[in-house]
Design an enzyme around this catalytic site. Structure first.
Site, short mmCIF file in Angstrom:
data_model
loop_
_atom_site.label_atom_id
_atom_site.label_comp_id
_atom_site.label_asym_id
_atom_site.label_seq_id
_atom_site.Cartn_x
_atom_site.Cartn_y
_atom_site.Cartn_z
N ASP A 1 9.28 3.02 -0.21
CA ASP A 1 8.22 3.65 0.56
C ASP A 1 8.43 3.25 2.02
O ASP A 1 8.05 2.17 2.44
CB ASP A 1 6.86 3.18 0.06
CG ASP A 1 5.72 3.80 0.86
OD1 ASP A 1 6.01 4.47 1.88
OD2 ASP A 1 4.55 3.62 0.47
N LYS B 1 4.19 9.08 8.87
CA LYS B 1 3.93 8.51 10.19
C LYS B 1 4.90 9.00 11.29
O LYS B 1 4.69 10.09 11.80
CB LYS B 1 3.87 6.99 10.08
CG LYS B 1 2.68 6.59 9.14
CD LYS B 1 2.36 5.12 9.09
CE LYS B 1 1.05 4.91 8.35
NZ LYS B 1 1.14 4.25 7.06
N TYR C 1 0.86 -1.19 0.00
CA TYR C 1 0.00 0.00 0.00
C TYR C 1 0.88 1.23 0.00
O TYR C 1 1.85 1.31 0.76
CB TYR C 1 -0.91 0.00 1.23
CG TYR C 1 -1.78 1.23 1.34
CD1 TYR C 1 -2.80 1.47 0.41
CD2 TYR C 1 -1.59 2.16 2.36
CE1 TYR C 1 -3.61 2.59 0.51
CE2 TYR C 1 -2.41 3.29 2.46
CZ TYR C 1 -3.41 3.50 1.53
OH TYR C 1 -4.21 4.61 1.63
C1 LIG Z 1 0.39 4.71 5.73
C2 LIG Z 1 1.12 4.47 4.49
C3 LIG Z 1 1.01 5.31 3.38
C4 LIG Z 1 0.00 6.41 3.30
O1 LIG Z 1 0.21 7.40 4.23
P1 LIG Z 1 -1.01 8.37 4.58
O2 LIG Z 1 -0.40 9.37 5.50
O3 LIG Z 1 -2.07 7.53 5.20
O4 LIG Z 1 -1.48 8.98 3.29
C5 LIG Z 1 1.84 5.08 2.30
N1 LIG Z 1 2.71 4.07 2.31
C6 LIG Z 1 2.84 3.22 3.35
C7 LIG Z 1 3.85 2.14 3.30
C8 LIG Z 1 2.02 3.38 4.47
O5 LIG Z 1 2.13 2.51 5.48
#
Ligand SMILES: *Cc1c(COP(=O)(O)O)cnc(C)c1O
Length: 435
Positions: free
Chosen positions: A245, A273, A150
């Site tokens: 990511d 995060k 994701y």
């Molecule tokens: C949480 C997450 C996102 C998206 O971040 P948001 O702040 O919710 O838009 C993208 N990549 C990874 C790996 C994530 O865990």
């Protein structure tokens, strides 16, 4: 939706009914709706340290931690003070402030792959911008994405996107033009041969390979030995860029991110995060030469009204300063691996085979007889049993992610007392779901 008359959480249910009248399914992010585990979402009143308290006054040990942001626990005094101090001087300027440089300096000093950063407000924005940058740098349009990873909800990334989407059985979102999805080449996670094949066919059109260095949105899935190194080599061979990511893994699995553990240097890194310590802060960054393509240095446009706002920066700086203390990640890693093996043992005692793993403050469990290496494995797990475990734990005072496709997050505030409480609840919960 009407609350069950005997519900033990009357206030929470009332809050949910109210929310459903004016918010989509009562929530602002789909997984919160409890769709994967059943029941009604529990409304939160406050959170402190390792604990979260619902509006009915119940207390839970929290293993979600705002999906990983709360790495030093909830409302840590040093972070709250820094935020209050910053807020008193103005919530947002829409202009430059020194705190932006301070947070960026901490981040680039921790990540050898990153010389220059750009702050944005969410992980979604970070990955969306990283892809735009890769396309700008290579003049190519295709992206290789792993099934079950994701990367936020940008159009071309909402294809086989794990957790939230998987939870609802909608691998592809409505409203995404086929032309966007066609730019995304899907490959199973941990399947290097499949990536190699895809690249041998289309490598010349691939702007970037995008990957979660530990996949945390289809449960918890570690990369197999050599997988990330292999991706690096493929990118070099075909002139594509490697994007890590690390929105979830950054400053959670290790100081900097998992790239400092696996020793693979991505071209572009996405963070989120933890770096906002609970405020909406995210970033993407790379070496200077690549970032020189970003506006206003270069012609790749990307902007943000609230980007780099002083309150978010203050939260990020204060949080990372706490993470910087010596032994911080070793201690987190020790606690997480202990917890994951204790959970596995507790399940085994109840006759249940549980897969469990952890790195730094990231961990995960799966009700599966065999190790989970990709999304197909994750789908084959017993998600009904997870749902029962989730509710059994909730009733015993432990707050787990409301979907078996999500990872768990431990914080520095989870002391031995909190961890013992989790294990004791789990022993009982496993027994109750085994019968
Ligand atoms: C949480 C997450 C996102 C998206 O971040 P948001 O702040 O919710 O838009 C993208 N990549 C990874 C790996 C994530 O865990």
């Amino acid at each position: 939706m009407t609350a069950h008359p005997d519900s033990p959480r009357p206030r929470s249910n009332a809050a949910y009914e109210r929310a459903c009248r004016v918010l989509v399914a009562g929530v602002n992010s789909p997984v919160r709706a409890f769709g994967a585990v059943g029941g009604t979402p529990v409304f939160v009143d406050r959170a402190e340290g390792p604990d979260i308290f619902d509006v009915d006054g119940r207390r839970y040990v929290d293993l979600v931690g705002s999906w990983g942001s709360a790495i030093v626990g909830h409302a840590p005094p040093a972070v709250v003070e820094a935020v209050c101090r910053a807020a008193k001087s103005g919530l947002s300027f829409g202009a430059c402030c020194a705190a932006e440089s301070e947070l960026a300096e901490i981040i680039v000093s921790a990540l050898p792959s990153m010389e220059v950063a750009r702050f944005v407000n969410s992980g979604t924005e970070a990955t969306m911008s990283a892809i735009r940058l890769a396309r700008a740098a290579t003049g190519r349009s295709k992206i290789v994405k792993f099934i079950g990873c994701y990367h936020g909800h940008a159009d071309s990334l909402l294809v086989a996107a794990g957790s939230g989407a998987a939870t609802y059985g909608v691998p592809d979102s409505a409203g995404v033009p086929a032309a966007f999805a066609e730019c995304t080449i899907l490959v199973p996670y941990n399947d290097f041969n499949a990536v190699e094949q895809a690249m041998s066919k289309l490598g010349g059109e691939v702007a970037a390979i995008l990957v979660e260095p530990i996949a945390g949105n289809m449960g918890y899935v570690e990369p197999l030995e050599g997988f990330l190194t292999g991706l690096r080599a493929l990118c070099d061979r075909y002139g594509s860029l490697l994007i890590f990511d690390e929105v979830m893994t950054g400053f959670r699995t290790a100081w900097g991110g998992f790239q400092t553990v696996c020793g693979v240097r991505p071209d572009i890194t996405c963070l989120g995060k933890v770096i906002g310590g609970g405020m909406p802060v995210a970033a993407y960054g790379a070496r200077r030469e690549l970032m020189s393509l970003v506006s206003p240095w270069g012609s790749m446009y990307q902007a943000g009204t609230l980007s780099g706002n002083p309150v978010g920066m203050a939260a990020g700086i204060a949080t990372l300063r706490l993470c910087q203390s010596s032994g911080f990640y070793d201690e987190l890693h020790r606690k997480s691996t202990q917890l994951s093996s204790d959970l596995r043992a507790a399940a085994a005692n109840a006759g249940i085979t549980l897969q469990a793993g952890a790195w730094g403050g990231l961990l995960g469990i799966a009700f599966s007889e065999r190790p989970v290496r990709n999304f197909a494995d994750a789908q084959a797990c017993d998600h009904k049993l997870y749902a029962r475990f989730f509710h059994a734990m909730l009733e015993r005072g432990v707050w787990l992610p409301p979907s078996g496709y999500e990872a768990m997050f431990l914080s520095a505030a989870h002391d031995d007392h909190a961890i013992t409480a989790i294990i004791n609840a789990a022993k009982d919960a496993f027994r109750s779901i085994a019968s």
